[in-house]
Design an enzyme around this catalytic site. Structure first.
Site, PDB file in Angstrom:
ATOM      1  N   ASN A  85      48.146  43.030  53.169  1.00 15.44           N
ATOM      2  CA  ASN A  85      47.956  44.324  53.797  1.00 15.44           C
ATOM      3  C   ASN A  85      49.233  44.749  54.518  1.00 15.44           C
ATOM      4  O   ASN A  85      50.271  44.099  54.413  1.00 15.44           O
ATOM      5  CB  ASN A  85      46.747  44.259  54.745  1.00 15.44           C
ATOM      6  CG  ASN A  85      45.943  45.542  54.745  1.00 15.44           C
ATOM      7  OD1 ASN A  85      46.505  46.630  54.829  1.00 15.44           O
ATOM      8  ND2 ASN A  85      44.625  45.419  54.664  1.00 15.44           N
ATOM      9  N   HIS A 115      65.758  28.488  65.594  1.00 16.88           N
ATOM     10  CA  HIS A 115      67.025  28.412  66.321  1.00 16.88           C
ATOM     11  C   HIS A 115      66.982  27.210  67.265  1.00 16.88           C
ATOM     12  O   HIS A 115      65.907  26.786  67.695  1.00 16.88           O
ATOM     13  CB  HIS A 115      67.263  29.689  67.123  1.00 16.88           C
ATOM     14  CG  HIS A 115      67.279  30.925  66.281  1.00 16.88           C
ATOM     15  ND1 HIS A 115      68.402  31.379  65.640  1.00 16.88           N
ATOM     16  CD2 HIS A 115      66.290  31.806  65.955  1.00 16.88           C
ATOM     17  CE1 HIS A 115      68.120  32.483  64.973  1.00 16.88           C
ATOM     18  NE2 HIS A 115      66.836  32.755  65.140  1.00 16.88           N
TER      19      HIS A 115
END
Length: 204
Positions: A85, A115
């Site tokens: 969707n 990170h």
């Protein structure tokens, strides 16, 4: 022989994302997705062709409601009968493998990228990526976030608003932040479609 940033990224090793090769590949994906996201909604075949050219693997039966976003595209593999969707985001710095008959609700984010926790390494620009795998017949509820390195087993349902930080087994309903197994899928799920509301297949 020294590995390129792309080779390190694909291998799941720490890498720098600032190099020319990866920048150009991200730019290419952005150009193609701008076409996809702004195309006439009646041009379904043309939209699907953009996705098929961008992804590493697709099938004939897939439908992605725009807008859709990804980093590279070539690290994404989707099985047969795939539907997502509105507003799916996939950061595909590592492989994202999605099985057959998978349904994804609005505003789902799939993140292979990470990170460093150490602030100095993070500021220097180091990144890493770990693959994500979603099994056959999975339904992922709206506003779910799937984090790097996660596997979701076949037939499982992930409740809306979940943050999936660890593997989820097959044949369960799981939800929450962090996402945890609530119960196994059972025979009752063939009788009731929502709380105490029963299916009536004779009237269908």
């Amino acid at each position: 022989m020294t590995k390129s940033s792309k080779e390190k990224m694909i291998a799941g090793e720490p890498y720098m994302a600032s190099g020319d090769e990866l920048f150009k590949e991200r730019q290419h994906a952005k150009v193609e997705l701008q076409k996809f996201n702004n195309m006439d909604p009646t041009k379904i075949k043309a939209r699907n062709q953009i996705i098929k050219n961008l992804f590493g693997k697709t099938t004939t039966r897939l439908y992605i409601e725009p807008p859709f976003y990804c980093d590279y595209g070539y690290n994404i593999e989707v099985g047969d009968n795939f539907y997502s969707n509105y507003n799916l985001t996939i950061l595909d710095c590592a492989k994202v493998k999605i099985g057959d008959n998978v349904m994804i609700a609005p505003n789902v984010s799939i993140f292979t990228a990470g990170h460093p926790v150490d602030p100095i390494l993070r500021v220097e620009g180091w990144e890493y990526a770990q693959p994500i795998e979603i099994g056959d017949n999975v339904w992922i509820g709206g506003n779910t976030v799937i984090n790097p390195g996660v596997k979701i087993g076949a037939n499982t349902v992930i409740g809306s608003g979940s943050v999936v930080t660890k593997d989820i087994p097959e044949n369960v309903v799981a939800a929450g932040n962090p996402c945890k197994v609530i119960r196994e899928i059972n025979i009752r799920d063939k009788v009731y479609y929502f709380r105490d509301l029963k299916y009536n297949f004779e009237e269908a």
